[in-house]
Enzyme design. Structure first.
Site, PDB file in Angstrom:
ATOM      1  N   ALA A  66       0.867  -1.182   0.000  1.00 38.72           N
ATOM      2  CA  ALA A  66       0.000   0.000   0.000  1.00 38.72           C
ATOM      3  C   ALA A  66       0.899   1.225   0.000  1.00 38.72           C
ATOM      4  O   ALA A  66       2.072   1.153   0.377  1.00 38.72           O
ATOM      5  CB  ALA A  66      -0.895  -0.019   1.237  1.00 38.72           C
ATOM      6  N   GLY A 109       0.624  -5.003   0.909  1.00 39.76           N
ATOM      7  CA  GLY A 109      -0.506  -5.050  -0.023  1.00 39.76           C
ATOM      8  C   GLY A 109      -0.146  -5.693  -1.349  1.00 39.76           C
ATOM      9  O   GLY A 109      -1.011  -6.246  -2.026  1.00 39.76           O
ATOM     10  N   GLU A 112      -0.523  -9.238  -0.779  1.00 42.37           N
ATOM     11  CA  GLU A 112      -1.959  -9.491  -0.596  1.00 42.37           C
ATOM     12  C   GLU A 112      -2.707  -9.491  -1.932  1.00 42.37           C
ATOM     13  O   GLU A 112      -3.586 -10.323  -2.158  1.00 42.37           O
ATOM     14  CB  GLU A 112      -2.548  -8.446   0.365  1.00 42.37           C
ATOM     15  CG  GLU A 112      -2.030  -8.659   1.792  1.00 42.37           C
ATOM     16  CD  GLU A 112      -2.381  -7.520   2.732  1.00 42.37           C
ATOM     17  OE1 GLU A 112      -2.186  -6.346   2.341  1.00 42.37           O
ATOM     18  OE2 GLU A 112      -2.848  -7.787   3.842  1.00 42.37           O
ATOM     19  N   GLU A 132       4.285  -5.057   7.400  1.00 41.70           N
ATOM     20  CA  GLU A 132       3.515  -3.977   8.034  1.00 41.70           C
ATOM     21  C   GLU A 132       3.922  -3.751   9.490  1.00 41.70           C
ATOM     22  O   GLU A 132       3.865  -2.630   9.989  1.00 41.70           O
ATOM     23  CB  GLU A 132       2.016  -4.297   7.969  1.00 41.70           C
ATOM     24  CG  GLU A 132       1.413  -4.214   6.573  1.00 41.70           C
ATOM     25  CD  GLU A 132       1.480  -5.515   5.785  1.00 41.70           C
ATOM     26  OE1 GLU A 132       2.243  -6.432   6.166  1.00 41.70           O
ATOM     27  OE2 GLU A 132       0.770  -5.606   4.765  1.00 41.70           O
TER      28      GLU A 132
HETATM   29  N1  CAA Z   1       4.641   3.297  -0.422  1.00 39.95           N
HETATM   30  C1  CAA Z   1       5.034   4.470  -0.948  1.00 39.95           C
HETATM   31  N2  CAA Z   1       6.202   4.624  -1.598  1.00 39.95           N
HETATM   32  C2  CAA Z   1       6.993   3.543  -1.724  1.00 39.95           C
HETATM   33  C3  CAA Z   1       6.643   2.301  -1.190  1.00 39.95           C
HETATM   34  C4  CAA Z   1       5.391   2.190  -0.517  1.00 39.95           C
HETATM   35  N3  CAA Z   1       4.938   1.037  -0.021  1.00 39.95           N
HETATM   36  N4  CAA Z   1       7.622   1.417  -1.452  1.00 39.95           N
HETATM   37  C5  CAA Z   1       8.574   2.090  -2.136  1.00 39.95           C
HETATM   38  N5  CAA Z   1       8.188   3.372  -2.302  1.00 39.95           N
HETATM   39  C6  CAA Z   1       8.939   4.445  -2.970  1.00 39.95           C
HETATM   40  C7  CAA Z   1      10.074   4.930  -2.126  1.00 39.95           C
HETATM   41  O1  CAA Z   1       9.608   5.860  -1.153  1.00 39.95           O
HETATM   42  C8  CAA Z   1      10.977   5.522  -3.150  1.00 39.95           C
HETATM   43  O2  CAA Z   1      10.461   6.803  -3.515  1.00 39.95           O
HETATM   44  P1  CAA Z   1      11.440   8.094  -3.608  1.00 39.95           P
HETATM   45  O3  CAA Z   1      12.375   7.740  -4.753  1.00 39.95           O
HETATM   46  O4  CAA Z   1      10.505   9.191  -3.921  1.00 39.95           O
HETATM   47  O5  CAA Z   1      12.131   8.199  -2.311  1.00 39.95           O
HETATM   48  C9  CAA Z   1      10.799   4.617  -4.363  1.00 39.95           C
HETATM   49  O6  CAA Z   1       9.553   3.930  -4.141  1.00 39.95           O
HETATM   50  C10 CAA Z   1      11.892   3.565  -4.481  1.00 39.95           C
HETATM   51  O7  CAA Z   1      11.965   2.852  -3.252  1.00 39.95           O
HETATM   52  P2  CAA Z   1      13.331   2.657  -2.412  1.00 39.95           P
HETATM   53  O8  CAA Z   1      14.259   3.790  -2.677  1.00 39.95           O
HETATM   54  O9  CAA Z   1      12.960   2.387  -1.007  1.00 39.95           O
HETATM   55  O10 CAA Z   1      13.902   1.336  -3.122  1.00 39.95           O
HETATM   56  P3  CAA Z   1      14.900   0.258  -2.484  1.00 39.95           P
HETATM   57  O11 CAA Z   1      15.307  -0.607  -3.610  1.00 39.95           O
HETATM   58  O12 CAA Z   1      15.934   0.916  -1.665  1.00 39.95           O
HETATM   59  O13 CAA Z   1      13.987  -0.612  -1.464  1.00 39.95           O
HETATM   60  C11 CAA Z   1      11.993  -1.805  -0.775  1.00 39.95           C
HETATM   61  C12 CAA Z   1      12.941  -1.401  -1.937  1.00 39.95           C
HETATM   62  C13 CAA Z   1      12.723  -2.758   0.195  1.00 39.95           C
HETATM   63  C14 CAA Z   1      10.814  -2.524  -1.390  1.00 39.95           C
HETATM   64  C15 CAA Z   1      11.547  -0.545  -0.012  1.00 39.95           C
HETATM   65  O14 CAA Z   1      11.039   0.400  -0.946  1.00 39.95           O
HETATM   66  C16 CAA Z   1      10.467  -0.772   1.018  1.00 39.95           C
HETATM   67  O15 CAA Z   1      10.737  -1.289   2.082  1.00 39.95           O
HETATM   68  N6  CAA Z   1       9.195  -0.389   0.711  1.00 39.95           N
HETATM   69  C17 CAA Z   1       8.111  -0.458   1.634  1.00 39.95           C
HETATM   70  C18 CAA Z   1       7.618  -1.886   1.798  1.00 39.95           C
HETATM   71  C19 CAA Z   1       6.488  -1.966   2.801  1.00 39.95           C
HETATM   72  O16 CAA Z   1       6.634  -1.659   3.968  1.00 39.95           O
HETATM   73  N7  CAA Z   1       5.284  -2.371   2.338  1.00 39.95           N
HETATM   74  C20 CAA Z   1       4.132  -2.519   3.167  1.00 39.95           C
HETATM   75  C21 CAA Z   1       3.277  -1.306   3.060  1.00 39.95           C
HETATM   76  S1  CAA Z   1       1.944  -1.333   4.238  1.00 39.95           S
HETATM   77  C22 CAA Z   1       0.698  -2.213   3.528  1.00 39.95           C
HETATM   78  O17 CAA Z   1       0.837  -2.733   2.446  1.00 39.95           O
HETATM   79  C23 CAA Z   1      -0.588  -2.334   4.331  1.00 39.95           C
HETATM   80  C24 CAA Z   1      -1.556  -3.360   3.818  1.00 39.95           C
HETATM   81  O18 CAA Z   1      -1.638  -4.464   4.293  1.00 39.95           O
HETATM   82  C25 CAA Z   1      -2.485  -3.051   2.731  1.00 39.95           C
END
Ligand code: CAA
Length: 258
Positions: A66, A109, A112, A132
């Protein structure tokens, strides 16, 4: 074909392909993306020339979850009154089969959404996770329920409580993933499998999907009852006559999807 901002759609033969396309954010699932995804799948679902679908992302990410930036300031009352995330489940009301073709990250998500599809094919570099808990929250689009039924309680607890990711090999061993392919072959192989499905009798394919999905919700007795009625109902189709006649006559069946 309609065009969308956050997904690309393409049809190959009887297969509809929906590619998540928000490269700057690793396909983070903002609300407009989820709307586009649901709309694109619904359009294929009601298109008679489509028999199965593939949902995929990019080489780096199926979807990184998400949209955390969109979500971070939300409050309980608006989440509750607007039923935040409820509209995501639109995917589960699609009646034709959907293969999730996962390369790269399928997190939160993203995992999911992949699990809302009917089966997951993974590229060899795929990574699955429900991280999460690291954000101070828990899965909200079915992770705790669907992951548990796919991989069992212990692995599900491990992923959801520690945030640890599963690679493709472990995910296949655990039952989350049906097949693994080299990353660059994943989409073609997924479309190939979807084409096989789409070549069969559409009503039987849809009944098979319905029966398997109901097994996760019904008691054994209710599920067996539903399966038998659906099985019996296939004998009202032209395709059942054709399929069995073709076998008896030692020829390939020509299904009319009727
Ligand atoms: N939401 C918003 N933006 C996101 C994102 C997310 N889930 N995941 C990545 N991005 C964005 C980053 O903020 C970044 O944007 P900027 O360039 O503007 O800073 C861009 O995508 C590239 O990401 P990274 O620089 O972080 O890339 P990386 O290769 O260093 O890392 C990753 C990759 C490990 C996937 C890392 O991006 C990450 O940990 N993302 C979040 C994963 C996460 O926590 N997901 C769960 C979300 S909560 C949810 O999903 C609730 C539910 O049950 C519905």
């Amino acid at each position: 074909t309609k065009t969308y901002e956050y997904v690309k759609v393409e049809q190959r033969g009887r297969v509809g392909i929906v590619t998540l396309h928000r490269p700057k954010a690793l396909n983070a699932l903002c609300s407009p993306l989820m709307k586009d995804l649901n709309d694109a799948l619904r359009a294929f679902d009601s298109d008679d020339s489509v028999g199965a679908m593939v949902v995929t992302g990019s080489e780096k990410a199926f979807a990184a979850g998400a949209d955390i930036k969109e979500m971070k300031d939300l409050e309980f009352v608006s989440n509750y009154t607007k039923n935040f995330l409820a509209d995501w489940t639109g995917i589960t009301s699609i009646r034709k089969p959907i293969i999730a073709a996962v390369n790269g990250f399928a997190l939160g998500g993203g995992c999911e959404v992949a699990m809302m599809c009917d089966m997951i094919y993974a590229g060899d570099k795929a990574k699955f996770g429900q991280p999460e808990i690291k954000l101070g929250t828990i899965p909200g689009a079915g992770g705790s329920q669907r992951l548990t039924s796919l991989v069992g309680k212990s692995k599900s607890m491990d992923m959801i409580l520690t945030g640890v990711m599963m690679d493709a090999v472990e995910a296949e061993r655990a039952g989350l993933v049906a097949r693994i392919f080299p990353a660059d072959k994943l989409l073609d192989e997924s479309v190939k499998a979807a084409s096989v499905i789409a070549s069969y009798s559409l009503p039987s394919v849809m009944m098979a999907k319905e029966a398997v999905n109901k097994s996760l919700e019904l008691s054994l007795a209710e599920g067996l009852h539903l399966e038998r009625r659906l099985f019996q109902a296939t004998f009202a189709t032209e395709d059942q006559k054709e399929g069995m006649a073709a076998f008896a006559e030692k020829r390939e069946p020509a299904f009319k999807h009727k």
